[in-house]
Motif scaffolding. Structure first.
Motif, PDB file in Angstrom:
ATOM      1  N   GLU A  64     -19.725 -33.879  11.338  1.00  0.00           N
ATOM      2  CA  GLU A  64     -20.065 -32.506  11.334  1.00  0.00           C
ATOM      3  C   GLU A  64     -20.527 -32.913  13.228  1.00  0.00           C
ATOM      4  N   ALA A  65     -21.353 -33.616  12.894  1.00  0.00           N
ATOM      5  CA  ALA A  65     -21.316 -34.036  14.595  1.00  0.00           C
ATOM      6  C   ALA A  65     -19.751 -34.210  15.733  1.00  0.00           C
ATOM      7  N   ILE A  66     -18.491 -35.267  14.908  1.00  0.00           N
ATOM      8  CA  ILE A  66     -17.081 -35.331  15.385  1.00  0.00           C
ATOM      9  C   ILE A  66     -16.635 -33.749  15.097  1.00  0.00           C
ATOM     10  N   LYS A  67     -16.844 -33.304  14.248  1.00  0.00           N
ATOM     11  CA  LYS A  67     -15.560 -31.856  14.347  1.00  0.00           C
ATOM     12  C   LYS A  67     -16.542 -31.157  15.348  1.00  0.00           C
ATOM     13  N   SER A  68     -17.451 -30.959  16.014  1.00  0.00           N
ATOM     14  CA  SER A  68     -17.870 -30.220  17.348  1.00  0.00           C
ATOM     15  C   SER A  68     -17.558 -30.762  18.621  1.00  0.00           C
ATOM     16  N   THR A  69     -17.278 -32.280  18.219  1.00  0.00           N
ATOM     17  CA  THR A  69     -16.531 -32.893  19.585  1.00  0.00           C
ATOM     18  C   THR A  69     -15.192 -32.507  19.509  1.00  0.00           C
ATOM     19  N   PHE A  70     -14.414 -32.307  18.195  1.00  0.00           N
ATOM     20  CA  PHE A  70     -13.049 -31.941  18.505  1.00  0.00           C
ATOM     21  C   PHE A  70     -13.015 -30.761  18.895  1.00  0.00           C
ATOM     22  N   GLU A  71     -13.662 -29.850  18.729  1.00  0.00           N
ATOM     23  CA  GLU A  71     -13.520 -28.520  18.692  1.00  0.00           C
ATOM     24  C   GLU A  71     -14.000 -28.091  20.172  1.00  0.00           C
ATOM     25  N   ALA A  72     -14.797 -29.022  20.588  1.00  0.00           N
ATOM     26  CA  ALA A  72     -14.969 -28.666  21.746  1.00  0.00           C
ATOM     27  C   ALA A  72     -13.176 -29.609  22.886  1.00  0.00           C
ATOM     28  N   ILE A  73     -12.705 -30.129  21.936  1.00  0.00           N
ATOM     29  CA  ILE A  73     -11.487 -30.565  23.011  1.00  0.00           C
ATOM     30  C   ILE A  73     -10.445 -29.755  22.767  1.00  0.00           C
ATOM     31  N   GLU A  74      -9.785 -29.160  21.346  1.00  0.00           N
ATOM     32  CA  GLU A  74      -8.973 -28.636  21.539  1.00  0.00           C
ATOM     33  C   GLU A  74      -9.971 -27.276  20.148  1.00  0.00           C
ATOM     34  N   SER A  75      -9.522 -26.485  20.673  1.00  0.00           N
ATOM     35  CA  SER A  75      -9.859 -25.148  19.678  1.00  0.00           C
ATOM     36  C   SER A  75      -9.150 -24.670  18.411  1.00  0.00           C
ATOM     37  N   GLY A  76      -9.623 -24.605  17.413  1.00  0.00           N
ATOM     38  CA  GLY A  76      -9.657 -24.572  16.154  1.00  0.00           C
ATOM     39  C   GLY A  76      -9.532 -25.918  15.148  1.00  0.00           C
ATOM     40  N   SER A  77     -10.019 -27.273  15.958  1.00  0.00           N
ATOM     41  CA  SER A  77      -9.836 -27.824  15.577  1.00  0.00           C
ATOM     42  C   SER A  77     -10.712 -28.901  14.178  1.00  0.00           C
ATOM     43  N   ALA A  78     -11.747 -28.581  14.933  1.00  0.00           N
ATOM     44  CA  ALA A  78     -12.672 -28.575  13.856  1.00  0.00           C
ATOM     45  C   ALA A  78     -12.258 -28.241  12.312  1.00  0.00           C
ATOM     46  N   LYS A  79     -11.806 -27.207  11.658  1.00  0.00           N
ATOM     47  CA  LYS A  79     -11.701 -26.552  10.902  1.00  0.00           C
ATOM     48  C   LYS A  79     -10.302 -27.713  10.293  1.00  0.00           C
ATOM     49  N   LYS A  80      -9.568 -27.863  11.417  1.00  0.00           N
ATOM     50  CA  LYS A  80      -8.420 -28.538  10.719  1.00  0.00           C
ATOM     51  C   LYS A  80      -8.517 -29.716   9.864  1.00  0.00           C
ATOM     52  N   LEU A  81      -9.833 -30.682  10.812  1.00  0.00           N
ATOM     53  CA  LEU A  81     -10.077 -31.649  10.820  1.00  0.00           C
ATOM     54  C   LEU A  81     -11.281 -32.282   9.033  1.00  0.00           C
ATOM     55  N   GLU A  82     -11.554 -30.999   9.102  1.00  0.00           N
ATOM     56  CA  GLU A  82     -12.260 -30.825   7.836  1.00  0.00           C
ATOM     57  C   GLU A  82     -11.253 -30.733   6.612  1.00  0.00           C
ATOM     58  N   ASN A  83     -10.167 -29.845   7.210  1.00  0.00           N
ATOM     59  CA  ASN A  83      -9.407 -29.732   5.812  1.00  0.00           C
ATOM     60  C   ASN A  83      -8.480 -31.510   5.732  1.00  0.00           C
ATOM     61  N   PHE A  84      -8.310 -32.128   6.684  1.00  0.00           N
ATOM     62  CA  PHE A  84      -7.722 -32.610   6.913  1.00  0.00           C
ATOM     63  C   PHE A  84      -8.247 -34.058   6.301  1.00  0.00           C
ATOM     64  N   ILE A  85      -9.671 -34.211   6.411  1.00  0.00           N
ATOM     65  CA  ILE A  85     -10.387 -35.321   6.291  1.00  0.00           C
ATOM     66  C   ILE A  85     -11.083 -35.290   4.362  1.00  0.00           C
ATOM     67  N   ASN A  86     -10.626 -33.736   3.984  1.00  0.00           N
ATOM     68  CA  ASN A  86     -10.778 -33.782   2.524  1.00  0.00           C
ATOM     69  C   ASN A  86      -9.599 -34.237   2.363  1.00  0.00           C
ATOM     70  N   GLN A  87      -8.059 -33.668   2.240  1.00  0.00           N
ATOM     71  CA  GLN A  87      -7.322 -35.006   2.197  1.00  0.00           C
ATOM     72  C   GLN A  87      -7.435 -35.951   1.931  1.00  0.00           C
ATOM     73  N   ALA A  88      -7.636 -36.464   3.012  1.00  0.00           N
ATOM     74  CA  ALA A  88      -8.062 -37.907   3.547  1.00  0.00           C
ATOM     75  C   ALA A  88      -9.175 -38.454   2.181  1.00  0.00           C
TER      76      ALA A  88
END
Length: 495
Positions: free
Chosen positions: A105-129
């Protein structure tokens, strides 16, 4: 039927194999050429400073737990773990770094602050991983690489397309910020290959990173070596150091023993956890499975230039693990894999164990470990080592805004020539053979010799591949093959 089994080497795979083989009721002895056990995971101490000489990342804690559970034990019976927060920090410039926290959750927040919309993409990516991790690490890697059919399961057939795409391609389909891309590409470097050459199925390494976290044994990775050594001794394994193996003796196309320090030691079975290429040079040519042409055609993981440094002050603006990606990530990869040479501007990794473990350095001081990935087989000399130490320390001082050169009490370097000398490593590689598509599972050198009966191999050049968790698994796999060969079918164990 009890067998006398001799094991060459005392790295993680050899130690693991010794435990399983002793558990089966065999008489097992480990022979290690160096004066301490652990192989690449040895420990170095000087003037009150302590360093792990090789592996320093504790990932995939479930694999370690599974190993000890096989003996009705827990990791906590042998060592204590600390979860790092931040797990690591990645530097891109002066006062420009990204910290990777200890939870998704904290990593998603870090990503979102850098690239808008990346938190949800990261969640999906990690679920696949995670899905891939559950297939790979909980199942596929525990198969012995005997047949391509091992890879064909209902789960893998659904993911077939991931074996023909790459990690880099899939990451770039989801993320556009180059810094985030590099952070997501970084974990596959543990597999010893470029992200552009690694099948996207291997994104399970991102779940190992963001999903399971980065841990640290209380007083270093050597705690794990000591823990497995203790387990092995409890099971009856004997360990002999300063034991130079000069030859594997073959009689009637069967391993009959080894010559150690000039003396013949008889065995029913010989297992080598040493470098696979080197082990075959201990055989007469007619008994070698793989030619020099074969080894030269393989894609090897990098070698490394390491520095173990003692500092007489505490370092600021740094985390336990730190990656320095302030130069061209792709160009350094080219200098390792495509056009092997010393990189003009190397990426590097730094590790400060004394940030977590106060016993790693005297009070008020810091132990530092620096690593530059290099192409295997390149020139290595003291002049180059010093030149590159100066390069990375100058950048380190600039990026972390502090002086440390004048605070260095001592430093020790370790590079390609040392990997050859201490570990008989082919071309001085540090991480074994890369896990590319054509060097995966049944396409890797075999656990069992094709030409010599009762001769087996384990470790990072065979199945399943490079890394500490795979090394533990490799030890289990080879022990299972041996058990299968010496026990009636009704007593076969499952992996």
């Amino acid at each position: 039927m009890t067998k006398t089994i001799l094991i060459i080497g005392s790295g993680f795979s050899a130690l693991a194999a010794s435990c399983y083989l002793a558990q089966q009721g065999n008489h097992v002895t480990i022979y290690e050429k160096n004066d301490t056990i652990g192989g690449r995971a040895r420990q170095f101490k000087k003037d009150g400073f302590t360093f792990d000489m090789g592996p320093s990342w504790y990932w995939m804690p479930d694999v370690f737990e599974r190993f000890f559970h096989d003996f009705n034990k827990k990791t906590s019976d042998y060592y204590e773990l600390i979860k790092l927060n931040p797990a690591y920090r990645v530097y891109f410039g002066v006062e420009d770094f990204i910290s990777i926290c200890d939870n998704l959750e904290a990593i998603k927040s870090t990503f979102e602050a850098i690239e808008s919309g990346s938190a949800k993409k990261l969640e999906n990516f990690i679920n696949q991983a995670k899905s891939n991790y559950d297939i790979a690490i909980k199942d596929l890697v525990y198969r012995p690489g005997v047949s391509p059919l091992e890879l064909i399961t209902p789960q893998t057939t659904l993911k077939l397309n991931q074996f023909f795409s790459t990690v880099s391609r899939d990451i770039r389909k989801n993320f556009t910020n180059e810094r985030l891309i590099q952070i997501l590409e970084f974990p596959v470097l543990f597999l010893g290959a470029k992200p552009t050459k690694t099948p996207s199925f291997y994104n399970f390494m991102n779940y190992a990173d963001f999903g399971l976290g980065t841990w640290h044994p209380k007083t270093g990775m050597f705690d794990v070596v000591r823990g497995i050594e203790k387990l092995a001794v409890e099971l009856g394994v004997k360990i002999k150091t300063n034991a130079q193996i000069e030859k594997i003796v073959v009689k009637n196309k069967t391993a009959a023993g080894i010559i150690v320090n000039g003396n013949f030691v008889e065995a029913d079975i010989v297992v080598s956890g040493a470098d696979y290429h080197h082990t075959e040079t201990l055989l007469d040519k007619t008994f070698r499975t793989y030619t020099e042409e074969y080894w030269n055609s393989r894609v090897f993981a990098p070698s490394s230039l390491l520095f173990f440094v003692g500092l007489n002050k505490k370092i600021e603006n740094i985390s336990h693990h730190a990656l320095f990606f302030d130069v061209d990530f792709n160009q350094h990869a080219v200098d390792i894999y495509d056009n092997p040479k010393w990189p003009d501007a190397p990426l590097f990794y730094a590790n400060f164990p004394s940030k977590t473990d106060e016993t790693a350095a005297p009070s008020g001081m810091e132990s530092a470990f620096f690593l530059i990935p290099l192409a295997p087989g390149i020139e290595d000399n003291e002049t180059l080592r010093e030149e590159y130490f100066e390069k990375i320390i100058t950048r380190f001082e600039k990026l972390t805004q502090q002086e440390i050169k004048k605070n260095i009490i001592f430093k020790r370097s370790f590079c390609k020539n040392d990997f050859v000398e201490d570990y008989n490593a082919y071309k001085g590689n540090a991480y074994g053979m890369a896990n590319t598509l054509l060097q995966t599972a049944f396409l890797r050198p075999k656990l069992k010799s094709k030409k010599v009966k009762n001769l087996y191999f384990t470790g990072q050049l065979t199945v399943p591949g490079p890394g500490v968790p795979p090394a533990l698994i490799s030890g289990k796999l080879v022990a299972a093959l041996i058990h299968k060969s010496i026990r009636p079918k009704k007593d076969e164990i499952t992996i």
